[in-house]
Write a protein that holds these residues in place. Structure first.
Motif, PDB file in Angstrom:
ATOM      1  N   ARG A 135      39.316  48.983  49.774  1.00 19.89           N
ATOM      2  CA  ARG A 135      40.127  49.880  50.606  1.00 19.89           C
ATOM      3  C   ARG A 135      40.485  51.185  49.894  1.00 19.89           C
ATOM      4  NH1 ARG A 135      37.978  46.860  53.753  1.00 19.89           N
ATOM      5  NH2 ARG A 135      38.928  44.926  54.479  1.00 19.89           N
ATOM      6  N   ALA A 136      40.076  51.338  48.646  1.00 15.39           N
ATOM      7  CA  ALA A 136      40.423  52.542  47.873  1.00 15.39           C
ATOM      8  C   ALA A 136      39.539  53.721  48.287  1.00 15.39           C
ATOM      9  CB  ALA A 136      40.244  52.256  46.384  1.00 15.39           C
ATOM     10  N   PRO A 137      39.972  54.953  48.013  1.00 12.63           N
ATOM     11  CA  PRO A 137      39.149  56.126  48.308  1.00 12.63           C
ATOM     12  C   PRO A 137      37.829  56.061  47.537  1.00 12.63           C
ATOM     13  CG  PRO A 137      41.408  56.777  47.804  1.00 12.63           C
ATOM     14  CD  PRO A 137      41.294  55.326  47.455  1.00 12.63           C
ATOM     15  N   ALA A 138      36.751  56.509  48.161  1.00 15.15           N
ATOM     16  CA  ALA A 138      35.419  56.480  47.528  1.00 15.15           C
ATOM     17  C   ALA A 138      35.228  57.724  46.674  1.00 15.15           C
ATOM     18  CB  ALA A 138      34.337  56.375  48.594  1.00 15.15           C
ATOM     19  N   ASP A 139      36.050  57.836  45.621  1.00 18.80           N
ATOM     20  CA  ASP A 139      35.989  59.024  44.770  1.00 18.80           C
ATOM     21  C   ASP A 139      35.611  58.696  43.321  1.00 18.80           C
ATOM     22  OD1 ASP A 139      38.264  57.744  43.928  1.00 18.80           O
ATOM     23  OD2 ASP A 139      39.665  59.291  44.592  1.00 18.80           O
ATOM     24  N   GLY A 140      35.357  57.423  43.035  1.00 12.01           N
ATOM     25  CA  GLY A 140      34.945  57.032  41.694  1.00 12.01           C
ATOM     26  C   GLY A 140      36.081  56.706  40.753  1.00 12.01           C
ATOM     27  N   TYR A 141      37.321  56.875  41.211  1.00 10.05           N
ATOM     28  CA  TYR A 141      38.463  56.616  40.338  1.00 10.05           C
ATOM     29  C   TYR A 141      38.985  55.183  40.447  1.00 10.05           C
ATOM     30  CZ  TYR A 141      38.651  61.500  39.032  1.00 10.05           C
ATOM     31  OH  TYR A 141      38.334  62.724  38.516  1.00 10.05           O
ATOM     32  N   THR A 142      38.492  54.429  41.409  1.00  8.96           N
ATOM     33  CA  THR A 142      38.855  53.017  41.521  1.00  8.96           C
ATOM     34  C   THR A 142      37.579  52.192  41.559  1.00  8.96           C
ATOM     35  OG1 THR A 142      40.879  53.503  42.751  1.00  8.96           O
ATOM     36  CG2 THR A 142      40.041  51.249  42.878  1.00  8.96           C
ATOM     37  N   LEU A 143      37.433  51.345  40.558  1.00  8.06           N
ATOM     38  CA  LEU A 143      36.285  50.449  40.464  1.00  8.06           C
ATOM     39  C   LEU A 143      36.801  49.017  40.378  1.00  8.06           C
ATOM     40  CD1 LEU A 143      34.318  52.422  37.705  1.00  8.06           C
ATOM     41  CD2 LEU A 143      33.912  52.494  40.177  1.00  8.06           C
ATOM     42  N   VAL A 144      35.920  48.064  40.592  1.00  3.53           N
ATOM     43  CA  VAL A 144      36.315  46.667  40.464  1.00  3.53           C
ATOM     44  C   VAL A 144      35.231  45.916  39.693  1.00  3.53           C
ATOM     45  CG1 VAL A 144      35.330  46.015  42.714  1.00  3.53           C
ATOM     46  CG2 VAL A 144      37.114  44.590  41.687  1.00  3.53           C
ATOM     47  N   LEU A 145      35.685  45.095  38.758  1.00  9.84           N
ATOM     48  CA  LEU A 145      34.776  44.214  38.032  1.00  9.84           C
ATOM     49  C   LEU A 145      34.837  42.854  38.702  1.00  9.84           C
ATOM     50  CD1 LEU A 145      32.933  43.600  35.605  1.00  9.84           C
ATOM     51  CD2 LEU A 145      34.975  42.947  34.341  1.00  9.84           C
ATOM     52  N   THR A 146      33.727  42.413  39.243  1.00 13.55           N
ATOM     53  CA  THR A 146      33.700  41.144  39.962  1.00 13.55           C
ATOM     54  C   THR A 146      32.646  40.223  39.340  1.00 13.55           C
ATOM     55  OG1 THR A 146      31.998  41.765  41.552  1.00 13.55           O
ATOM     56  CG2 THR A 146      34.254  42.382  42.086  1.00 13.55           C
ATOM     57  N   THR A 147      32.601  39.007  39.861  1.00 12.44           N
ATOM     58  CA  THR A 147      31.645  38.032  39.356  1.00 12.44           C
ATOM     59  C   THR A 147      30.847  37.439  40.501  1.00 12.44           C
ATOM     60  OG1 THR A 147      33.047  36.078  39.602  1.00 12.44           O
ATOM     61  CG2 THR A 147      33.352  37.409  37.609  1.00 12.44           C
ATOM     62  N   SER A 148      29.886  36.605  40.153  1.00 15.55           N
ATOM     63  CA  SER A 148      29.104  35.914  41.169  1.00 15.55           C
ATOM     64  C   SER A 148      29.986  35.012  42.014  1.00 15.55           C
ATOM     65  CB  SER A 148      27.988  35.101  40.502  1.00 15.55           C
ATOM     66  OG  SER A 148      28.454  34.438  39.344  1.00 15.55           O
ATOM     67  N   SER A 149      31.068  34.501  41.446  1.00 14.77           N
ATOM     68  CA  SER A 149      31.987  33.662  42.221  1.00 14.77           C
ATOM     69  C   SER A 149      32.635  34.466  43.344  1.00 14.77           C
ATOM     70  CB  SER A 149      33.074  33.071  41.311  1.00 14.77           C
ATOM     71  OG  SER A 149      32.516  32.151  40.398  1.00 14.77           O
ATOM     72  N   THR A 150      32.979  35.706  43.055  1.00 16.12           N
ATOM     73  CA  THR A 150      33.666  36.544  44.035  1.00 16.12           C
ATOM     74  C   THR A 150      32.721  37.120  45.080  1.00 16.12           C
ATOM     75  OG1 THR A 150      35.119  37.230  42.222  1.00 16.12           O
ATOM     76  CG2 THR A 150      35.277  38.473  44.255  1.00 16.12           C
ATOM     77  N   HIS A 151      31.539  37.546  44.629  1.00 12.92           N
ATOM     78  CA  HIS A 151      30.671  38.329  45.512  1.00 12.92           C
ATOM     79  C   HIS A 151      29.423  37.616  46.030  1.00 12.92           C
ATOM     80  CE1 HIS A 151      33.159  41.790  45.304  1.00 12.92           C
ATOM     81  NE2 HIS A 151      32.257  42.599  45.778  1.00 12.92           N
ATOM     82  N   THR A 152      29.187  36.387  45.614  1.00 14.69           N
ATOM     83  CA  THR A 152      28.087  35.630  46.222  1.00 14.69           C
ATOM     84  C   THR A 152      28.566  34.278  46.731  1.00 14.69           C
ATOM     85  OG1 THR A 152      27.401  34.857  44.017  1.00 14.69           O
ATOM     86  CG2 THR A 152      26.209  36.722  44.952  1.00 14.69           C
ATOM     87  N   ILE A 153      29.204  33.490  45.871  1.00 15.37           N
ATOM     88  CA  ILE A 153      29.632  32.145  46.257  1.00 15.37           C
ATOM     89  C   ILE A 153      30.843  32.173  47.181  1.00 15.37           C
ATOM     90  CG2 ILE A 153      30.580  29.982  45.377  1.00 15.37           C
ATOM     91  CD1 ILE A 153      28.832  30.419  42.884  1.00 15.37           C
TER      92      ILE A 153
END
Length: 284
Positions: free
Chosen positions: A43-61
């Motif tokens: 939901r953050a602005p698409a300006d490159g100042y907010t990133l997220v580090l995720t894992t396979s648990s979060t984004h696939t499983i």
């Protein structure tokens, strides 16, 4: 704080800050198996100042097991880089007759339905990795889920569990202390984290299971920003100090173009979808 994503993010943030010439703040948003932090980034602005580090648990499983996730992992995020991976390790109690993966397979086959395996919880990577191993070998074992590895490990040490797949980072101290026996790693080849252990694929052809760590931005992140961040992160991963820091904690640096992360998501989703469907696994 103190979890795998926290360890990786803090290590990388320090070096990314140097590459970009500005501070990089790590903001832990714990809860709901990563959903809270991921939603904040989506939901953050698409300006490159907010990133997220995720894992396979979060984004696939996660999306395969939870249909109520408030975002689409493919439509609401922009892949930036496939950052790192971490294999699991197959461990058995010291009392187990199995000293190799083939001996474990033979032991389970000789005792169909009589043996069990533990996991850190239903639907997690260790559980699904075990189910994939059983499916690929045609073996039958009973799943015993725990609320975390810390609760499962004493039962494995005591011989009340016959096998467990565990993250290499949490298992290594017990292996080094001689409290459990390690048989193989789930990476496609030997890993620098535990170079003496053979890959499970040496015994079960084609087997692989890695927890991957990826950096994403919100959807519609401009290509120029993606390129700048990807270059900075790739440069950071080449730093020997960061490589050593990651290896010490059981992680292997990856890197490459942003497209590698997108391809990884597609491939992993297909693998775990089959495991979940074939094993009739649900969180209900």
């Amino acid at each position: 704080a103190g979890g795998a994503t926290d360890i990786v993010s803090r290590a990388v943030a320090q070096h990314l800050s140097t590459e970009l010439g500005q501070s990089v703040v790590v903001d832990n948003r714990a809860g709901a198996a990563g959903v809270i932090g991921s939603e904040a980034a989506a939901r953050a602005p698409a300006d490159g100042y907010t990133l997220v580090l995720t894992t396979s648990s979060t984004h696939t499983i996660g999306p395969l097991l939870n249909k109520n996730i408030p975002y689409s992992t493919t439509k609401d995020f922009t892949p930036v880089i496939y950052l790192a991976s971490s294999p699991q390790v197959v461990i058995v109690p010291l009392t187990s007759p199995a000293k190799t993966m083939q001996e474990l397979i033979d032991y389970v086959r000789q005792n169909p339905g009589k043996l069990n395996f533990g996991s850190a919880g239903t639907g997690g990577i260790p559980h699904l990795s075990s189910e994939r191993f059983l499916a690929m070998t045609g073996l039958k074992m009973t799943h015993v889920p725990y609320k975390g590895t810390a609760l499962a490990m004493p039962d494995l040490m005591a011989g009340r569990l016959d096998m467990m797949f565990d993250s290499i980072a949490s298992a290594l101290p017990h292996i080094r202390d001689g409290k459990v026996r390690a048989l193989a790693v789930t990476s496609p080849k030997r890993t620098a984290v535990a170079p003496t252990l053979p890959p499970l694929s040496d015994t079960v052809t084609g087997y692989e299971s890695l927890t991957w760590f990826g950096v994403f931005g919100p959807a519609n992140l401009p290509p120029a920003i993606v390129s700048k961040l990807n270059l900075a992160l790739n440069n950071a991963l080449k730093n020997p100090a960061l490589q050593e820091q990651l290896a010490k904690n059981g992680f292997e640096p990856a890197g490459g173009p942003a497209s590698t992360l997108a391809e990884k998501m597609v491939a992993e989703t297909a693998i775990w979808k089959k495991v979940i469907e074939d094993g009739k696994i649900s969180l209900d």
